[in-house]
Design a protein around this motif. Structure first.
Motif, PDB file in Angstrom:
ATOM      1  N   PHE A 122       6.504  -0.165  -2.758  1.00 48.61           N
ATOM      2  CA  PHE A 122       6.721   0.330  -1.518  1.00 48.61           C
ATOM      3  C   PHE A 122       7.265  -0.589  -0.799  1.00 48.61           C
ATOM      4  CE2 PHE A 122       5.854   1.783   2.727  1.00 48.61           C
ATOM      5  CZ  PHE A 122       6.286   3.264   2.529  1.00 48.61           C
ATOM      6  N   THR A 123       6.472  -1.900  -0.723  1.00 45.96           N
ATOM      7  CA  THR A 123       6.671  -3.064   0.423  1.00 45.96           C
ATOM      8  C   THR A 123       7.936  -3.921   0.255  1.00 45.96           C
ATOM      9  OG1 THR A 123       5.074  -4.374  -0.750  1.00 45.96           O
ATOM     10  CG2 THR A 123       4.326  -3.041   1.130  1.00 45.96           C
ATOM     11  N   LYS A 124       8.358  -3.761  -1.462  1.00 50.34           N
ATOM     12  CA  LYS A 124       9.546  -4.601  -1.546  1.00 50.34           C
ATOM     13  C   LYS A 124      10.839  -3.774  -1.034  1.00 50.34           C
ATOM     14  CE  LYS A 124       8.273  -6.869  -5.681  1.00 50.34           C
ATOM     15  NZ  LYS A 124       7.975  -7.002  -7.189  1.00 50.34           N
ATOM     16  N   HIS A 125      10.579  -2.641  -0.952  1.00 48.79           N
ATOM     17  CA  HIS A 125      11.858  -1.853  -0.465  1.00 48.79           C
ATOM     18  C   HIS A 125      11.794  -1.209   0.846  1.00 48.79           C
ATOM     19  CE1 HIS A 125      13.282  -2.215  -4.407  1.00 48.79           C
ATOM     20  NE2 HIS A 125      12.250  -1.527  -4.836  1.00 48.79           N
ATOM     21  N   LEU A 126      10.601  -1.098   1.537  1.00 42.42           N
ATOM     22  CA  LEU A 126      10.381  -0.398   2.854  1.00 42.42           C
ATOM     23  C   LEU A 126       9.717  -1.252   3.707  1.00 42.42           C
ATOM     24  CD1 LEU A 126       9.684   3.037   1.322  1.00 42.42           C
ATOM     25  CD2 LEU A 126      11.834   2.384   2.720  1.00 42.42           C
ATOM     26  N   LEU A 127       9.881  -1.389   4.835  1.00 44.13           N
ATOM     27  CA  LEU A 127       9.414  -2.564   5.798  1.00 44.13           C
ATOM     28  C   LEU A 127       8.036  -1.738   6.540  1.00 44.13           C
ATOM     29  CD1 LEU A 127       9.360  -5.137   7.435  1.00 44.13           C
ATOM     30  CD2 LEU A 127      11.055  -3.593   9.219  1.00 44.13           C
ATOM     31  N   ILE A 128       6.986  -2.675   6.595  1.00 47.91           N
ATOM     32  CA  ILE A 128       5.786  -2.219   7.176  1.00 47.91           C
ATOM     33  C   ILE A 128       5.700  -3.339   8.469  1.00 47.91           C
ATOM     34  CG2 ILE A 128       3.337  -2.143   7.046  1.00 47.91           C
ATOM     35  CD1 ILE A 128       4.447  -0.233   5.136  1.00 47.91           C
ATOM     36  N   LEU A 129       5.668  -2.474   9.616  1.00 51.72           N
ATOM     37  CA  LEU A 129       5.330  -3.242  10.831  1.00 51.72           C
ATOM     38  C   LEU A 129       3.933  -3.579  11.168  1.00 51.72           C
ATOM     39  CD1 LEU A 129       8.185  -1.084  13.029  1.00 51.72           C
ATOM     40  CD2 LEU A 129       8.285  -3.359  11.720  1.00 51.72           C
ATOM     41  N   THR A 130       3.608  -4.670  12.003  1.00 52.11           N
ATOM     42  CA  THR A 130       2.274  -4.895  12.596  1.00 52.11           C
ATOM     43  C   THR A 130       2.371  -4.113  13.645  1.00 52.11           C
ATOM     44  OG1 THR A 130       3.173  -6.654  14.015  1.00 52.11           O
ATOM     45  CG2 THR A 130       2.599  -7.276  11.640  1.00 52.11           C
ATOM     46  N   PRO A 131       1.136  -3.712  14.038  1.00 55.07           N
ATOM     47  CA  PRO A 131       0.898  -3.176  15.672  1.00 55.07           C
ATOM     48  C   PRO A 131       1.594  -4.038  16.592  1.00 55.07           C
ATOM     49  CG  PRO A 131      -1.254  -3.606  14.266  1.00 55.07           C
ATOM     50  CD  PRO A 131      -0.477  -4.416  13.618  1.00 55.07           C
ATOM     51  N   LEU A 141       1.808   9.538  14.567  1.00 51.43           N
ATOM     52  CA  LEU A 141       2.105   8.624  13.713  1.00 51.43           C
ATOM     53  C   LEU A 141       1.008   8.023  12.534  1.00 51.43           C
ATOM     54  CD1 LEU A 141       1.149   5.689  14.712  1.00 51.43           C
ATOM     55  CD2 LEU A 141       3.021   5.340  16.288  1.00 51.43           C
ATOM     56  N   PHE A 142       1.430   7.329  11.612  1.00 51.31           N
ATOM     57  CA  PHE A 142       0.230   7.002  10.741  1.00 51.31           C
ATOM     58  C   PHE A 142       0.343   5.416  10.375  1.00 51.31           C
ATOM     59  CE2 PHE A 142       3.493   7.796   7.758  1.00 51.31           C
ATOM     60  CZ  PHE A 142       3.357   6.954   6.658  1.00 51.31           C
ATOM     61  N   SER A 143      -0.748   4.943   9.929  1.00 50.02           N
ATOM     62  CA  SER A 143      -0.753   3.572   9.575  1.00 50.02           C
ATOM     63  C   SER A 143      -1.128   3.394   8.104  1.00 50.02           C
ATOM     64  CB  SER A 143      -1.486   2.636  10.276  1.00 50.02           C
ATOM     65  OG  SER A 143      -2.821   3.046  10.268  1.00 50.02           O
ATOM     66  N   VAL A 144      -1.200   2.264   7.435  1.00 52.25           N
ATOM     67  CA  VAL A 144      -1.626   2.122   6.219  1.00 52.25           C
ATOM     68  C   VAL A 144      -2.449   0.559   6.233  1.00 52.25           C
ATOM     69  CG1 VAL A 144       0.157   2.961   4.836  1.00 52.25           C
ATOM     70  CG2 VAL A 144       0.217   0.556   5.521  1.00 52.25           C
ATOM     71  N   THR A 145      -3.431   0.485   5.378  1.00 56.42           N
ATOM     72  CA  THR A 145      -4.235  -0.638   5.628  1.00 56.42           C
ATOM     73  C   THR A 145      -3.193  -1.835   5.128  1.00 56.42           C
ATOM     74  OG1 THR A 145      -6.138   0.357   4.962  1.00 56.42           O
ATOM     75  CG2 THR A 145      -6.109  -1.853   4.450  1.00 56.42           C
ATOM     76  N   GLN A 146      -3.190  -2.733   5.911  1.00 56.02           N
ATOM     77  CA  GLN A 146      -1.910  -3.811   5.633  1.00 56.02           C
ATOM     78  C   GLN A 146      -2.409  -5.075   5.197  1.00 56.02           C
ATOM     79  OE1 GLN A 146       1.121  -3.610   5.996  1.00 56.02           O
ATOM     80  NE2 GLN A 146       1.795  -5.539   5.979  1.00 56.02           N
ATOM     81  N   THR A 147      -3.639  -5.611   5.452  1.00 61.87           N
ATOM     82  CA  THR A 147      -3.993  -6.854   5.225  1.00 61.87           C
ATOM     83  C   THR A 147      -5.229  -6.970   4.347  1.00 61.87           C
ATOM     84  OG1 THR A 147      -5.446  -7.407   7.094  1.00 61.87           O
ATOM     85  CG2 THR A 147      -3.140  -7.952   7.210  1.00 61.87           C
ATOM     86  N   SER A 148      -5.324  -7.986   3.509  1.00 60.26           N
ATOM     87  CA  SER A 148      -6.414  -8.096   2.771  1.00 60.26           C
ATOM     88  C   SER A 148      -7.625  -8.575   3.357  1.00 60.26           C
ATOM     89  CB  SER A 148      -6.243  -8.827   1.437  1.00 60.26           C
ATOM     90  OG  SER A 148      -5.758 -10.172   1.892  1.00 60.26           O
ATOM     91  N   TYR A 168       2.387  -0.359   9.890  1.00 62.55           N
ATOM     92  CA  TYR A 168       3.008   0.904  10.356  1.00 62.55           C
ATOM     93  C   TYR A 168       4.447   1.100   9.443  1.00 62.55           C
ATOM     94  CZ  TYR A 168      -0.529   1.560  13.995  1.00 62.55           C
ATOM     95  OH  TYR A 168      -1.557   1.445  14.767  1.00 62.55           O
ATOM     96  N   PRO A 169       4.491   2.042   8.579  1.00 54.96           N
ATOM     97  CA  PRO A 169       5.770   2.229   7.828  1.00 54.96           C
ATOM     98  C   PRO A 169       7.002   2.460   8.874  1.00 54.96           C
ATOM     99  CG  PRO A 169       3.973   3.064   6.676  1.00 54.96           C
ATOM    100  CD  PRO A 169       3.363   2.886   7.909  1.00 54.96           C
ATOM    101  N   ALA A 170       7.871   1.482   8.636  1.00 55.00           N
ATOM    102  CA  ALA A 170       8.949   1.344   9.724  1.00 55.00           C
ATOM    103  C   ALA A 170       9.791   2.608   9.579  1.00 55.00           C
ATOM    104  CB  ALA A 170       9.765   0.095   9.356  1.00 55.00           C
ATOM    105  N   PHE A 171       9.704   3.416   8.732  1.00 52.62           N
ATOM    106  CA  PHE A 171      10.755   4.701   8.580  1.00 52.62           C
ATOM    107  C   PHE A 171      10.430   5.811   9.829  1.00 52.62           C
ATOM    108  CE2 PHE A 171       7.279   5.831   5.697  1.00 52.62           C
ATOM    109  CZ  PHE A 171       7.068   7.051   6.104  1.00 52.62           C
ATOM    110  N   GLN A 172       9.114   5.636  10.222  1.00 48.80           N
ATOM    111  CA  GLN A 172       8.658   6.370  11.516  1.00 48.80           C
ATOM    112  C   GLN A 172       9.329   6.480  12.776  1.00 48.80           C
ATOM    113  OE1 GLN A 172       4.123   7.115  11.046  1.00 48.80           O
ATOM    114  NE2 GLN A 172       4.529   4.877  10.761  1.00 48.80           N
ATOM    115  N   PHE A 173      10.124   5.150  12.867  1.00 48.25           N
ATOM    116  CA  PHE A 173      10.568   4.938  14.116  1.00 48.25           C
ATOM    117  C   PHE A 173      12.263   4.954  13.966  1.00 48.25           C
ATOM    118  CE2 PHE A 173       6.748   2.511  13.279  1.00 48.25           C
ATOM    119  CZ  PHE A 173       5.887   3.374  14.339  1.00 48.25           C
TER     120      PHE A 173
END
Length: 155
Positions: free
Chosen positions: A36-45, A72-79, A86-91
């Protein structure tokens, strides 16, 4: 405090390779998150706040409220801790795409976190593409019809 569900994602994000996965479920999510993260951007808050703050000043609290209200929704981002991403496709065009809120309300919490991101990215046979791809190519009402059909297959 993180819930068991979030803790699982944190454990997956801490893996350095698929060979470290303690269970098959960890392995599956490790592979899917990386794909997912190789092809789609995840934005920080902060990136989301900056993006949305063109006409009004947004804060972290605003983002949390928007999540509570299923805008909107978020995903757990950091270890390290459960910082949201926030998956960027939402914006689009400086706002959260209105269709996202409509879809999230139809789903009514059936999916969350990475499972929701994967669901948006999964192939929909009736649309002949993922919902993420459909957002830019298929009429809104057709997308919502397919989401509703998936949610209520026997209606």
């Amino acid at each position: 405090m993180t819930c068991k569900y979030e803790r699982f994602f944190i454990d997956v994000l801490n893996l350095k390779s698929v060979n470290e996965a303690p269970t098959k479920q960890h392995e599956i999510y490790f592979n899917e998150i990386n794909k997912f993260t190789k092809h789609l951007l995840i934005l920080t808050p902060q990136q989301v706040i900056d993006y949305l703050s063109l006409d009004k000043l947004y804060t972290q609290s605003d983002l949390e409220l928007m999540e509570e209200n299923k805008i909107l929704f978020s995903v757990t981002q950091t270890s390290e801790k459960s910082n949201p991403g926030y998956p960027a496709f939402q914006f689009d065009a400086g706002v959260v795409r209105p269709v996202i809120a409509r879809i999230l309300k139809i789903l009514d919490g059936d999916y969350k976190n990475w499972d929701l991101a994967f669901w948006f990215n999964s192939f929909n046979y009736d649309l002949d593409m993922s919902l993420i791809d459909a957002l830019d190519t298929i009429p809104l009402e057709q997308i919502l019809k397919e989401v509703d059909k998936e949610k209520n297959p026997y209606q």
